[in-house]
Scaffold this motif. Structure first.
Motif, PDB file in Angstrom:
ATOM      1  N   GLU A   1      22.918  47.828  54.854  1.00  0.00           N
ATOM      2  CA  GLU A   1      23.937  47.824  53.797  1.00  0.00           C
ATOM      3  C   GLU A   1      25.277  48.261  54.364  1.00  0.00           C
ATOM      4  O   GLU A   1      25.446  49.421  54.750  1.00  0.00           O
ATOM      5  CB  GLU A   1      23.499  48.751  52.653  1.00  0.00           C
ATOM      6  CG  GLU A   1      24.453  48.750  51.462  1.00  0.00           C
ATOM      7  CD  GLU A   1      25.681  49.632  51.663  1.00  0.00           C
ATOM      8  OE1 GLU A   1      26.809  49.120  51.497  1.00  0.00           O
ATOM      9  OE2 GLU A   1      25.515  50.828  51.989  1.00  0.00           O
TER      10      GLU A   1
ATOM     11  N   SER B   1      29.112  51.809  43.410  1.00  0.00           N
ATOM     12  CA  SER B   1      28.165  51.324  42.406  1.00  0.00           C
ATOM     13  C   SER B   1      27.305  50.179  42.920  1.00  0.00           C
ATOM     14  O   SER B   1      26.069  50.229  42.882  1.00  0.00           O
ATOM     15  CB  SER B   1      28.915  50.885  41.146  1.00  0.00           C
ATOM     16  OG  SER B   1      28.017  50.388  40.176  1.00  0.00           O
ATOM     17  N   GLU B   2      27.952  49.129  43.427  1.00  0.00           N
ATOM     18  CA  GLU B   2      27.220  47.956  43.909  1.00  0.00           C
ATOM     19  C   GLU B   2      26.329  48.312  45.094  1.00  0.00           C
ATOM     20  O   GLU B   2      25.180  47.866  45.192  1.00  0.00           O
ATOM     21  CB  GLU B   2      28.212  46.855  44.305  1.00  0.00           C
ATOM     22  CG  GLU B   2      27.551  45.556  44.745  1.00  0.00           C
ATOM     23  CD  GLU B   2      28.559  44.508  45.190  1.00  0.00           C
ATOM     24  OE1 GLU B   2      28.131  43.460  45.695  1.00  0.00           O
ATOM     25  OE2 GLU B   2      29.778  44.752  45.041  1.00  0.00           O
TER      26      GLU B   2
ATOM     27  N   LYS C   1      25.072  51.305  45.907  1.00  0.00           N
ATOM     28  CA  LYS C   1      23.948  52.157  45.504  1.00  0.00           C
ATOM     29  C   LYS C   1      22.831  51.319  44.876  1.00  0.00           C
ATOM     30  O   LYS C   1      21.646  51.505  45.180  1.00  0.00           O
ATOM     31  CB  LYS C   1      24.407  53.232  44.527  1.00  0.00           C
ATOM     32  CG  LYS C   1      23.293  54.197  44.151  1.00  0.00           C
ATOM     33  CD  LYS C   1      23.690  55.158  43.052  1.00  0.00           C
ATOM     34  CE  LYS C   1      22.497  56.022  42.649  1.00  0.00           C
ATOM     35  NZ  LYS C   1      22.777  56.883  41.486  1.00  0.00           N
ATOM     36  N   LYS C   2      23.207  50.405  43.996  1.00  0.00           N
ATOM     37  CA  LYS C   2      22.203  49.539  43.359  1.00  0.00           C
ATOM     38  C   LYS C   2      21.458  48.706  44.397  1.00  0.00           C
ATOM     39  O   LYS C   2      20.243  48.508  44.294  1.00  0.00           O
ATOM     40  CB  LYS C   2      22.878  48.626  42.332  1.00  0.00           C
ATOM     41  CG  LYS C   2      23.359  49.344  41.077  1.00  0.00           C
ATOM     42  CD  LYS C   2      24.065  48.380  40.137  1.00  0.00           C
ATOM     43  CE  LYS C   2      24.599  49.106  38.896  1.00  0.00           C
ATOM     44  NZ  LYS C   2      25.367  48.193  38.009  1.00  0.00           N
ATOM     45  N   ALA C   3      22.184  48.223  45.410  1.00  0.00           N
ATOM     46  CA  ALA C   3      21.555  47.412  46.457  1.00  0.00           C
ATOM     47  C   ALA C   3      20.567  48.247  47.264  1.00  0.00           C
ATOM     48  O   ALA C   3      19.469  47.772  47.610  1.00  0.00           O
ATOM     49  CB  ALA C   3      22.624  46.830  47.373  1.00  0.00           C
TER      50      ALA C   3
ATOM     51  N   GLU D   1      19.013  51.020  46.222  1.00  0.00           N
ATOM     52  CA  GLU D   1      17.877  51.309  45.340  1.00  0.00           C
ATOM     53  C   GLU D   1      16.934  50.117  45.236  1.00  0.00           C
ATOM     54  O   GLU D   1      15.702  50.260  45.347  1.00  0.00           O
ATOM     55  CB  GLU D   1      18.393  51.687  43.947  1.00  0.00           C
ATOM     56  CG  GLU D   1      19.053  53.046  43.866  1.00  0.00           C
ATOM     57  CD  GLU D   1      19.672  53.311  42.505  1.00  0.00           C
ATOM     58  OE1 GLU D   1      19.752  54.489  42.110  1.00  0.00           O
ATOM     59  OE2 GLU D   1      20.077  52.330  41.836  1.00  0.00           O
ATOM     60  N   SER D   2      17.493  48.925  45.032  1.00  0.00           N
ATOM     61  CA  SER D   2      16.674  47.712  44.893  1.00  0.00           C
ATOM     62  C   SER D   2      15.907  47.423  46.179  1.00  0.00           C
ATOM     63  O   SER D   2      14.744  47.005  46.134  1.00  0.00           O
ATOM     64  CB  SER D   2      17.560  46.518  44.532  1.00  0.00           C
ATOM     65  OG  SER D   2      18.212  46.718  43.294  1.00  0.00           O
TER      66      SER D   2
ATOM     67  N   ARG E   1      13.001  49.959  46.468  1.00  0.00           N
ATOM     68  CA  ARG E   1      11.951  49.647  45.491  1.00  0.00           C
ATOM     69  C   ARG E   1      11.174  48.382  45.888  1.00  0.00           C
ATOM     70  O   ARG E   1      10.019  48.212  45.516  1.00  0.00           O
ATOM     71  CB  ARG E   1      12.552  49.491  44.093  1.00  0.00           C
ATOM     72  CG  ARG E   1      13.041  50.810  43.507  1.00  0.00           C
ATOM     73  CD  ARG E   1      13.275  50.722  42.007  1.00  0.00           C
ATOM     74  NE  ARG E   1      13.666  52.002  41.465  1.00  0.00           N
ATOM     75  CZ  ARG E   1      14.906  52.370  41.162  1.00  0.00           C
ATOM     76  NH1 ARG E   1      15.902  51.504  41.348  1.00  0.00           N
ATOM     77  NH2 ARG E   1      15.171  53.560  40.673  1.00  0.00           N
TER      78      ARG E   1
ATOM     79  N   SER F   1      24.837  60.644  46.161  1.00  0.00           N
ATOM     80  CA  SER F   1      23.472  60.305  45.727  1.00  0.00           C
ATOM     81  C   SER F   1      22.452  60.358  46.852  1.00  0.00           C
ATOM     82  O   SER F   1      21.349  59.832  46.711  1.00  0.00           O
ATOM     83  CB  SER F   1      23.469  58.895  45.113  1.00  0.00           C
ATOM     84  OG  SER F   1      24.436  58.765  44.094  1.00  0.00           O
TER      85      SER F   1
END
Length: 431
Positions: A79, A85-86, A88-90, A92-93, A96, A112
């Protein structure tokens, strides 16, 4: 045994393109170190039609994150999108989805990091973030592995190349702040909006990461005392030089039985201190360990290839774990509960530059203020002001608490004989 490691690269800007270049140019070295090739399988970008100087096939570029995460052949996500925001979501995804992550994102890791490391542990994935601090300097790996058996008591350093470049130009080339900032921007060391750098926010985020690792505890951004380089006033650099000091925007972190303290602020370093001679865009961090003693890490703090080198180092570490089947085996839970010192427990020497009315008895009045707050003075010098009425008094204290320092500055500014406290700095080093 895998025949190759496939990478999903999120972002193809300055750092992302640098990572791709290193992976392409050093493929023989990587194959020798790992036993298998490392291949960029997909690259996430915003604009598919943008012209890019790369030998990567245009077919591997996509603007759909799901196309990257949903590819079962991709083993590792890198990454380098930037932002919060974008990105962090990437991350996390990716975690997961069971894919390890290498990131250079200091903003996300500072705010975070603990949450994301916990998510990585839960999903048995690696999360590496060496490039989030110090560009090409291997600080994170040193703290996690090289000094893992030691107990770090303090660290201080220059962790923002933009401000260090500006201060170097102001001191050695006698540039104004505005001209030095303009040159830093032209050379790519400063962003179009440099506020995060010059206000100390960028350095504060990096100190959160370093302090959390060094002391094995949770450190929040709100725990960091922050003053930016705009607090440096005209004439301060020359005055510091007269006293044998150099001004640096520095981060510091300390831990003892009272708790932790973390700060980012302009600091006076004795010219004999190794950090005083760190110039231009270079970074350096001085670490104090119970066993190792004092050690310093120095190198380029920014730029495409230095940062990409740190990212690639993490890629190699993550690939090794994948090949050995030990990815996600390292636990990241803090060892100690968060305990932050109050200002009354933080001690240092301080430099005060005070503009006063040129009247009889002013010096006696001011020294009595320090005495009232149980602060003693190591240095007292008067400088006449040739441009304006009044004079500048330069005081350097013996060790006092930050609370005493703040109270004294407030009292001085309320004193009729004082035109104003022009500047104040923490002074590094022993007396």
């Amino acid at each position: 045994m895998k025949n190759e490691i496939n990478i999903g690269l999120l972002g193809f800007g300055v750092v992302g393109s640098g990572v791709a270049k290193i992976l392409q140019n050093h493929q023989d070295d990587l194959r020798h170190k790992l036993g298998v090739p490392v291949v960029i399988k997909k690259v996430l970008v915003k604009d598919l039609h943008k012209k890019r100087e790369t030998i990567l096939s245009s077919e591997i570029f996509t603007n759909d994150l799901n196309e990257v995460l949903g590819d079962p052949s991709i083993d590792l996500i890198v990454e380098v999108i930037g932002g919060t925001s974008e990105a962090k979501k990437a991350i996390e995804s990716s975690l997961r989805a069971g894919k390890g992550v290498v990131t250079a994102n200091k903003d996300v890791m500072a705010v975070s990091g603990l949450e994301l490391l916990k998510l990585a542990d839960e999903n048995k994935c690696d999360l590496f973030y060496e490039a989030s601090v110090g560009g090409g300097i291997p600080l994170i790996r040193t703290l996690e592995d090289g000094l893992a058996s030691d107990r770090i008591s303090a660290l201080t350093g220059i962790v923002n190349g933009t401000t260090n470049f500006i201060l170097t130009k102001m001191k050695h080339d006698k540039m104004t702040y505005e001209d030095a900032l303009a040159e830093a921007t032209a050379l790519g060391f400063a962003e179009a909006d440099p506020s995060a750098d010059v206000d100390g926010i960028d350095a504060a985020r990096k100190m959160v990461i370093l302090a959390s690792l060094s002391f094995s505890t949770e450190v929040l951004l709100e725990d960091v005392f922050v003053r930016g380089m705009k607090e440096i006033k005209e004439g301060d650099l020359e005055l510091a030089e007269q006293f044998g000091y150099t001004v640096k925007l520095a981060g510091s972190a300390k831990k003892d039985e009272e708790g932790i303290e973390v700060a980012v602020e302009p600091v006076l370093f004795p010219n004999s201190h190794p950090l005083a001679s760190v110039n231009n865009e270079f970074n350096a961090v001085y670490i104090y360990g119970d066993a190792v003693g004092e050690t310093m890490f120095y190198g380029p703090g920014a730029g495409s290839l230095p940062t990409a080198t740190s990212v690639t180092g993490d890629i190699v570490a993550a690939c090794r774990n994948l090949l050995l089947g030990v990815n996600g085996k390292r636990l990241h839970a803090p060892q100690y509960a968060r305990k932050v010192k109050s200002d009354s427990k933080k001690f240092a020497r301080y430099f005060h530059r005070i503009r006063v009315k040129d009247e009889v008895g002013v010096l006696t009045k001011l020294t009595s203020i320090y005495s009232d707050y149980d602060a003693s003075l190591a240095t007292v010098i008067q400088h006449p002001d040739k441009k304006e009425a009044g004079a500048d008094l330069i005081f350097i204290t013996h060790k006092i608490s930050r609370q005493q320092h703040l109270d004294i500055v407030k009292k001085l500014n309320e004193t009729p004989e004082v035109i104003g406290v022009l500047s104040h700095y923490r002074v590094e080093g022993e007396e």
